[in-house]
Design a protein around this motif. Structure first.
Motif, PDB file in Angstrom:
ATOM      1  N   ASP A  33       0.830  -1.207   0.000  1.00  0.00           N
ATOM      2  CA  ASP A  33       0.000   0.000   0.000  1.00  0.00           C
ATOM      3  C   ASP A  33       0.866   1.259   0.000  1.00  0.00           C
ATOM      4  O   ASP A  33       0.505   2.260  -0.624  1.00  0.00           O
ATOM      5  CB  ASP A  33      -0.956   0.003   1.186  1.00  0.00           C
ATOM      6  N   VAL A  34       1.995   1.205   0.682  1.00  0.00           N
ATOM      7  CA  VAL A  34       2.924   2.346   0.635  1.00  0.00           C
ATOM      8  C   VAL A  34       3.395   2.547  -0.811  1.00  0.00           C
ATOM      9  O   VAL A  34       3.460   3.677  -1.296  1.00  0.00           O
ATOM     10  CB  VAL A  34       4.136   2.138   1.577  1.00  0.00           C
ATOM     11  N   GLY A  35       3.679   1.446  -1.487  1.00  0.00           N
ATOM     12  CA  GLY A  35       4.078   1.535  -2.896  1.00  0.00           C
ATOM     13  C   GLY A  35       2.981   2.143  -3.758  1.00  0.00           C
ATOM     14  O   GLY A  35       3.260   2.990  -4.623  1.00  0.00           O
ATOM     15  N   LEU A  36       1.739   1.737  -3.536  1.00  0.00           N
ATOM     16  CA  LEU A  36       0.617   2.318  -4.294  1.00  0.00           C
ATOM     17  C   LEU A  36       0.448   3.802  -3.981  1.00  0.00           C
ATOM     18  O   LEU A  36       0.185   4.607  -4.880  1.00  0.00           O
ATOM     19  CB  LEU A  36      -0.683   1.582  -3.963  1.00  0.00           C
ATOM     20  N   ASP A  37       0.591   4.146  -2.708  1.00  0.00           N
ATOM     21  CA  ASP A  37       0.483   5.552  -2.307  1.00  0.00           C
ATOM     22  C   ASP A  37       1.565   6.385  -2.991  1.00  0.00           C
ATOM     23  O   ASP A  37       1.295   7.474  -3.513  1.00  0.00           O
ATOM     24  CB  ASP A  37       0.609   5.682  -0.788  1.00  0.00           C
ATOM     25  N   SER A  38       2.779   5.869  -3.004  1.00  0.00           N
ATOM     26  CA  SER A  38       3.895   6.566  -3.634  1.00  0.00           C
ATOM     27  C   SER A  38       3.681   6.669  -5.144  1.00  0.00           C
ATOM     28  O   SER A  38       3.963   7.707  -5.751  1.00  0.00           O
ATOM     29  CB  SER A  38       5.200   5.829  -3.316  1.00  0.00           C
ATOM     30  N   LEU A  39       3.166   5.599  -5.743  1.00  0.00           N
ATOM     31  CA  LEU A  39       2.862   5.615  -7.173  1.00  0.00           C
ATOM     32  C   LEU A  39       1.793   6.657  -7.474  1.00  0.00           C
ATOM     33  O   LEU A  39       1.901   7.413  -8.450  1.00  0.00           O
ATOM     34  CB  LEU A  39       2.401   4.230  -7.633  1.00  0.00           C
ATOM     35  N   GLY A  40       0.764   6.720  -6.650  1.00  0.00           N
ATOM     36  CA  GLY A  40      -0.271   7.737  -6.823  1.00  0.00           C
ATOM     37  C   GLY A  40       0.303   9.141  -6.756  1.00  0.00           C
ATOM     38  O   GLY A  40      -0.078  10.021  -7.542  1.00  0.00           O
ATOM     39  N   ALA A  41       1.245   9.341  -5.843  1.00  0.00           N
ATOM     40  CA  ALA A  41       1.903  10.647  -5.731  1.00  0.00           C
ATOM     41  C   ALA A  41       2.687  10.970  -7.001  1.00  0.00           C
ATOM     42  O   ALA A  41       2.591  12.080  -7.536  1.00  0.00           O
ATOM     43  CB  ALA A  41       2.830  10.662  -4.510  1.00  0.00           C
ATOM     44  N   VAL A  42       3.425   9.994  -7.510  1.00  0.00           N
ATOM     45  CA  VAL A  42       4.221  10.215  -8.732  1.00  0.00           C
ATOM     46  C   VAL A  42       3.310  10.551  -9.908  1.00  0.00           C
ATOM     47  O   VAL A  42       3.557  11.510 -10.653  1.00  0.00           O
ATOM     48  CB  VAL A  42       5.101   8.990  -9.051  1.00  0.00           C
ATOM     49  N   ILE A  43       2.253   9.767 -10.092  1.00  0.00           N
ATOM     50  CA  ILE A  43       1.333  10.003 -11.214  1.00  0.00           C
ATOM     51  C   ILE A  43       0.741  11.403 -11.135  1.00  0.00           C
ATOM     52  O   ILE A  43       0.732  12.149 -12.121  1.00  0.00           O
ATOM     53  CB  ILE A  43       0.223   8.931 -11.239  1.00  0.00           C
ATOM     54  N   ALA A  44       0.258  11.779  -9.966  1.00  0.00           N
ATOM     55  CA  ALA A  44      -0.359  13.099  -9.798  1.00  0.00           C
ATOM     56  C   ALA A  44       0.650  14.223 -10.011  1.00  0.00           C
ATOM     57  O   ALA A  44       0.332  15.240 -10.644  1.00  0.00           O
ATOM     58  CB  ALA A  44      -0.992  13.213  -8.418  1.00  0.00           C
ATOM     59  N   LEU A  45       1.875  14.033  -9.533  1.00  0.00           N
ATOM     60  CA  LEU A  45       2.892  15.078  -9.683  1.00  0.00           C
ATOM     61  C   LEU A  45       3.337  15.213 -11.140  1.00  0.00           C
ATOM     62  O   LEU A  45       3.585  16.328 -11.615  1.00  0.00           O
ATOM     63  CB  LEU A  45       4.079  14.804  -8.767  1.00  0.00           C
ATOM     64  N   VAL A  46       3.422  14.105 -11.857  1.00  0.00           N
ATOM     65  CA  VAL A  46       3.755  14.166 -13.293  1.00  0.00           C
ATOM     66  C   VAL A  46       2.644  14.908 -14.040  1.00  0.00           C
ATOM     67  O   VAL A  46       2.924  15.770 -14.882  1.00  0.00           O
ATOM     68  CB  VAL A  46       3.975  12.750 -13.871  1.00  0.00           C
ATOM     69  N   LEU A  47       1.398  14.593 -13.724  1.00  0.00           N
ATOM     70  CA  LEU A  47       0.280  15.294 -14.363  1.00  0.00           C
ATOM     71  C   LEU A  47       0.284  16.788 -14.013  1.00  0.00           C
ATOM     72  O   LEU A  47       0.037  17.628 -14.887  1.00  0.00           O
ATOM     73  CB  LEU A  47      -1.048  14.661 -13.946  1.00  0.00           C
ATOM     74  N   LEU A  48       0.588  17.112 -12.769  1.00  0.00           N
ATOM     75  CA  LEU A  48       0.664  18.517 -12.364  1.00  0.00           C
ATOM     76  C   LEU A  48       1.776  19.228 -13.107  1.00  0.00           C
ATOM     77  O   LEU A  48       1.586  20.355 -13.584  1.00  0.00           O
ATOM     78  CB  LEU A  48       0.887  18.626 -10.845  1.00  0.00           C
ATOM     79  N   ARG A  49       2.915  18.598 -13.234  1.00  0.00           N
ATOM     80  CA  ARG A  49       4.041  19.217 -13.953  1.00  0.00           C
ATOM     81  C   ARG A  49       3.662  19.498 -15.406  1.00  0.00           C
ATOM     82  O   ARG A  49       3.949  20.561 -15.934  1.00  0.00           O
ATOM     83  CB  ARG A  49       5.278  18.340 -13.884  1.00  0.00           C
ATOM     84  N   LYS A  50       2.991  18.546 -16.043  1.00  0.00           N
ATOM     85  CA  LYS A  50       2.553  18.753 -17.433  1.00  0.00           C
ATOM     86  C   LYS A  50       1.544  19.891 -17.514  1.00  0.00           C
ATOM     87  O   LYS A  50       1.561  20.683 -18.448  1.00  0.00           O
ATOM     88  CB  LYS A  50       1.969  17.473 -18.005  1.00  0.00           C
ATOM     89  N   TYR A  51       0.660  19.953 -16.526  1.00  0.00           N
ATOM     90  CA  TYR A  51      -0.359  21.003 -16.501  1.00  0.00           C
ATOM     91  C   TYR A  51       0.266  22.386 -16.299  1.00  0.00           C
ATOM     92  O   TYR A  51      -0.164  23.350 -16.891  1.00  0.00           O
ATOM     93  CB  TYR A  51      -1.369  20.717 -15.382  1.00  0.00           C
TER      94      TYR A  51
END
Length: 140
Positions: free
Chosen positions: A120-138
């Motif tokens: 679950d920590v891995g999923l949480d970290s993955l969720g953070a990465v995905i959201a931050l990549v999307l934010l950077r693109k935005y």
């Protein structure tokens, strides 16, 4: 007001996000068996055979894991916006979010009827990465 000028607001929202996650992981209403029972009740309109139970369990698993990804993705974005004036807001937001994920799983290990999982920590970290990549693109 611009996002950069609202640093304190983003910190308040990020801390509130941590509080909501903490509350959810403290509550018996958010356990896997609780959400599974709810899904089984909803799907009972299709009958109570083994297929419906398997579908309910599968939906429960998918929704719970997506919940991790979304909740910690949103938390990472809030931390990133709060850290907007730092040199590396995306990296620091990911680190803080992942550390909070570790804390949250440790906290769950202390709560009756809850379990903790490094996955679950891995999923949480993955969720953070995905959201931050999307934010950077935005933001570009």
């Amino acid at each position: 007001m611009k996002m950069k000028e609202n640093g304190i607001l983003w910190w308040i929202l990020a801390i509130a996000g941590c509080g909501m996650i903490f509350y959810a992981t403290s509550s018996p209403g958010f356990t896997g068996s609780s959400t599974s029972s709810l899904l089984q009740s909803i799907l009972a309109v299709f009958g109570t055979n083994d297929i419906v139970l398997v579908i309910a369990d599968l939906l429960n698993f998918i929704l719970r894991k997506l919940g991790h990804i979304v909740a910690f993705g949103v938390l990472a974005v809030l931390f990133c916006l709060a850290l907007n004036k730092s040199k590396r807001p995306f990296l620091y937001a990911w680190i803080i979010t992942t550390l909070y994920a570790f804390f949250d799983e440790f906290h769950q290990s202390l709560v009756p009827n809850r379990t903790s999982s490094i996955m679950d920590v891995g999923l949480d970290s993955l969720g953070a990465v995905i959201a931050l990549v999307l934010l950077r693109k935005y933001k570009k």
